[in-house]
Design an enzyme around this catalytic site. Structure first.
Site, PDB file in Angstrom:
ATOM      1  N   CYS A 191       1.900  29.334 -16.370  1.00 47.83           N
ATOM      2  CA  CYS A 191       1.486  29.862 -17.673  1.00 47.83           C
ATOM      3  C   CYS A 191       0.987  28.712 -18.527  1.00 47.83           C
ATOM      4  CB  CYS A 191       2.658  30.548 -18.337  1.00 47.83           C
ATOM      5  SG  CYS A 191       3.176  31.943 -17.372  1.00 47.83           S
ATOM      6  N   PRO A 219       0.823  -1.206   0.000  1.00 44.31           N
ATOM      7  CA  PRO A 219       0.000   0.000   0.000  1.00 44.31           C
ATOM      8  C   PRO A 219       0.861   1.261   0.000  1.00 44.31           C
ATOM      9  CG  PRO A 219       0.098  -0.969   2.192  1.00 44.31           C
ATOM     10  CD  PRO A 219       0.834  -1.911   1.300  1.00 44.31           C
TER      11      PRO A 219
HETATM   12  N1  LLP Z   1       3.021  -1.581  -5.996  1.00 44.29           N
HETATM   13  C1  LLP Z   1       3.274  -1.320  -7.281  1.00 44.29           C
HETATM   14  C2  LLP Z   1       4.037  -2.277  -8.070  1.00 44.29           C
HETATM   15  C3  LLP Z   1       2.818  -0.133  -7.867  1.00 44.29           C
HETATM   16  O1  LLP Z   1       3.061   0.112  -9.145  1.00 44.29           O
HETATM   17  C4  LLP Z   1       2.082   0.789  -7.085  1.00 44.29           C
HETATM   18  C5  LLP Z   1       1.588   2.030  -7.658  1.00 44.29           C
HETATM   19  C6  LLP Z   1       1.868   0.485  -5.728  1.00 44.29           C
HETATM   20  C7  LLP Z   1       2.343  -0.715  -5.222  1.00 44.29           C
HETATM   21  C8  LLP Z   1       1.131   1.403  -4.801  1.00 44.29           C
HETATM   22  O2  LLP Z   1      -0.176   1.632  -5.154  1.00 44.29           O
HETATM   23  P1  LLP Z   1      -1.114   2.494  -4.192  1.00 44.29           P
HETATM   24  O3  LLP Z   1      -1.370   1.703  -2.945  1.00 44.29           O
HETATM   25  O4  LLP Z   1      -0.393   3.766  -3.892  1.00 44.29           O
HETATM   26  O5  LLP Z   1      -2.328   2.721  -4.982  1.00 44.29           O
HETATM   27  N2  LLP Z   1       0.492   8.580  -9.913  1.00 44.29           N
HETATM   28  C9  LLP Z   1      -0.766   7.874  -9.851  1.00 44.29           C
HETATM   29  C10 LLP Z   1      -0.596   6.554  -9.120  1.00 44.29           C
HETATM   30  C11 LLP Z   1       0.376   5.642  -9.783  1.00 44.29           C
HETATM   31  C12 LLP Z   1       0.499   4.359  -9.013  1.00 44.29           C
HETATM   32  C13 LLP Z   1       1.627   3.593  -9.506  1.00 44.29           C
HETATM   33  N3  LLP Z   1       1.873   2.372  -8.842  1.00 44.29           N
HETATM   34  C14 LLP Z   1      -1.804   8.729  -9.153  1.00 44.29           C
HETATM   35  O6  LLP Z   1      -1.448   9.785  -8.654  1.00 44.29           O
HETATM   36  O7  LLP Z   1      -2.977   8.354  -9.083  1.00 44.29           O
END
Ligand code: LLP
Length: 433
Positions: free
Chosen positions: A361, A291
């Site tokens: 901008c 997470p």
């Molecule tokens: N494990 C892996 C292999 C991942 O690629 C990710 C997120 C996570 C764990 C963690 O996921 P989470 O629990 O944070 O959802 N920039 C995008 C999110 C990209 C997530 C990429 N990978 C946004 O701001 O929504």
């Protein structure tokens, strides 16, 4: 209120983690990232306790650093007994500088360079999560040169659509990440990996997506992954003993988002895992999840100061703030929804509809459209953008030469301290020669 660490004071100010955000804005300046340390710890404990309760003591949650990576957060992860997921030499180095025990780090990414692989081994990163066969070969070569046996997981795509933003959906067959089970390539890569003398294949990893609310996505992924574990046992005589089910639980950005209870979610996954293991005659593997957002998102907030208010009769209204897409790029990138408040006018009715925009901008520099704000909103008001602890600081840029704001930690209801200094104008030219 959108998060349970928000309240309103008697004088109509927004309180975050028990502290007056208007006072914090005065003390630290704006824009500023605030992080509620107690909330981060509460979330880590919720995951750790649920893992202990529903799996066993080998099952530890791994904090996905990409959500927010700075030295202090790795100290907190150490203190909370968490593992971490890292995706670059930069994240590895930050964790290393914070004294994090990198044996508990899992190194992801779909394209590790030879330099990254060597850097990670130099720093004793415990696990490599190989995305594809080329990476397996590159890791084998470097481990061979060093005469070591590198622990590894293989990232597989279970072929699941998590129904989230397109950019956040990663577990489908057509993805730049991982090796697909459905096409038979996953079985092939396992067979190939097992031939490498300097790799200890510990098991498999998958990550279906991020900001996921859809019921049973994680359970279905677990079932598919375990069926694949059984297939490898039957066809290759190899039984994986670790299974990492990735990150992705959604958090509340706006009132219509549901609230996911960590204990309940982990329990549901554990039931699917245990039932499937029993059906397939598998021992319970060591389970991990990664997470990121659900640990830090609602522990964070960005504070801005409002500037120009522009009213275009018959069109719409704009409220500009002294930051924008460089510190908070998620609306510009994904049209992501957020809740915003005027922190010093919490008791005024919100009858004025406006787009809250940044100072860059570029017309796409928007924090949120159609926000209801007090009629009196104007210059010097403090604007709070909530649920900003994940994928803000870690995705920040210096577009238009705006310095990246400080990260200030809050704890104990009355303490605050700077964890990451705000950049100065001098920082912006430091590397110019
Ligand atoms: N494990 C892996 C292999 C991942 O690629 C990710 C997120 C996570 C764990 C963690 O996921 P989470 O629990 O944070 O959802 N920039 C995008 C999110 C990209 C997530 C990429 N990978 C946004 O701001 O929504």
């Amino acid at each position: 209120m959108i998060c349970d660490n928000l309240k309103i004071s008697k004088d109509g100010h927004l309180l975050f983690a028990g502290q007056d955000t208007v006072e914090l804005a005065k003390k630290y300046g704006t824009p500023v990232y605030l992080m509620d340390e107690d909330k981060i710890r509460e979330k880590c404990r919720a995951y750790k306790n649920a893992f202990m309760k529903y799996f066993d003591e080998r099952a530890i949650p791994l904090y996905a650093s990409k959500a927010n990576s700075f030295k202090r957060i790795y100290e907190i992860m150490t203190e909370e007994g968490m593992g971490i997921d890292v995706v670059s030499s930069g994240e590895i180095y930050t964790a290393y500088k914070a004294g994090f025990d990198l044996k508990k780090a899992y190194f992801h990414s779909n394209n590790k360079t030879d330099e990254d692989i060597a850097f990670a081994m130099d720093h004793g990163v415990g696990y490599f999560v190989a995305d594809n066969i080329e990476e397996v070969k590159a890791v084998e070569a470097e481990a061979g040169r060093r005469g070591i046996k590198q622990k590894m997981l293989l990232r597989l795509t279970p072929g699941i659509d998590p129904h989230t933003f397109e950019a956040d959906a990663t577990g489908k067959v057509d993805s730049k990440f991982g090796t697909a089970i459905e096409t038979g390539q996953a079985l092939e890569i396992v067979g190939e990996t097992l031939k490498n003398p300097h790799i200890e294949l510990k098991g498999f990893h998958c990550h279906v997506g991020s900001q996921v609310f859809t019921e049973d996505v994680f359970e279905r992924a677990a079932v598919i992954m375990l069926e694949f574990v059984a297939e490898c046992r039957d066809k290759l005589g190899y039984t994986a003993d670790e299974l990492d089910l990735g990150g992705g639980y959604g958090v509340r950005y706006v009132d219509t988002d549901p609230y996911l209870d960590i204990d309940t979610k982990v329990k549901q996954v554990s039931e699917a895992v245990k039932e499937t293991c029993e059906r397939l005659g598998l021992e319970l593997p060591e389970i991990h999840m990664e997470p990121g957002r659900s640990i830090v998102a609602d522990a964070g907030m960005v504070l801005y100061t409002a500037g120009t208010v522009k009213k275009i009769p018959g069109y719409k209204n704009y409220v500009s703030v002294n930051g924008g897409m460089p510190d908070s790029p998620r609306y510009a990138l994904y049209k992501a929804a957020y809740t915003l408040y005027v922190a010093n006018k919490m008791n005024e009715p919100c009858t004025f509809k406006a787009s809250v925009v940044g100072r860059c901008c570029e017309s796409g520099d928007i924090l949120q459209e159609g926000v209801m704000l007090p009629e009196s909103v104007g210059r010097y008001d403090i604007i709070a953008l909530c649920t900003a602890g994940a994928y803000h600081y870690s995705m920040a840029s210096r577009y238009n030469k705006l310095p990246i704001p400080a990260t200030v930690m809050l704890r104990g209801g009355n303490e605050s301290y700077v964890a990451v200094k705000g950049e100065t104008l001098e920082d912006l030219v430091r590397n110019d020669v």
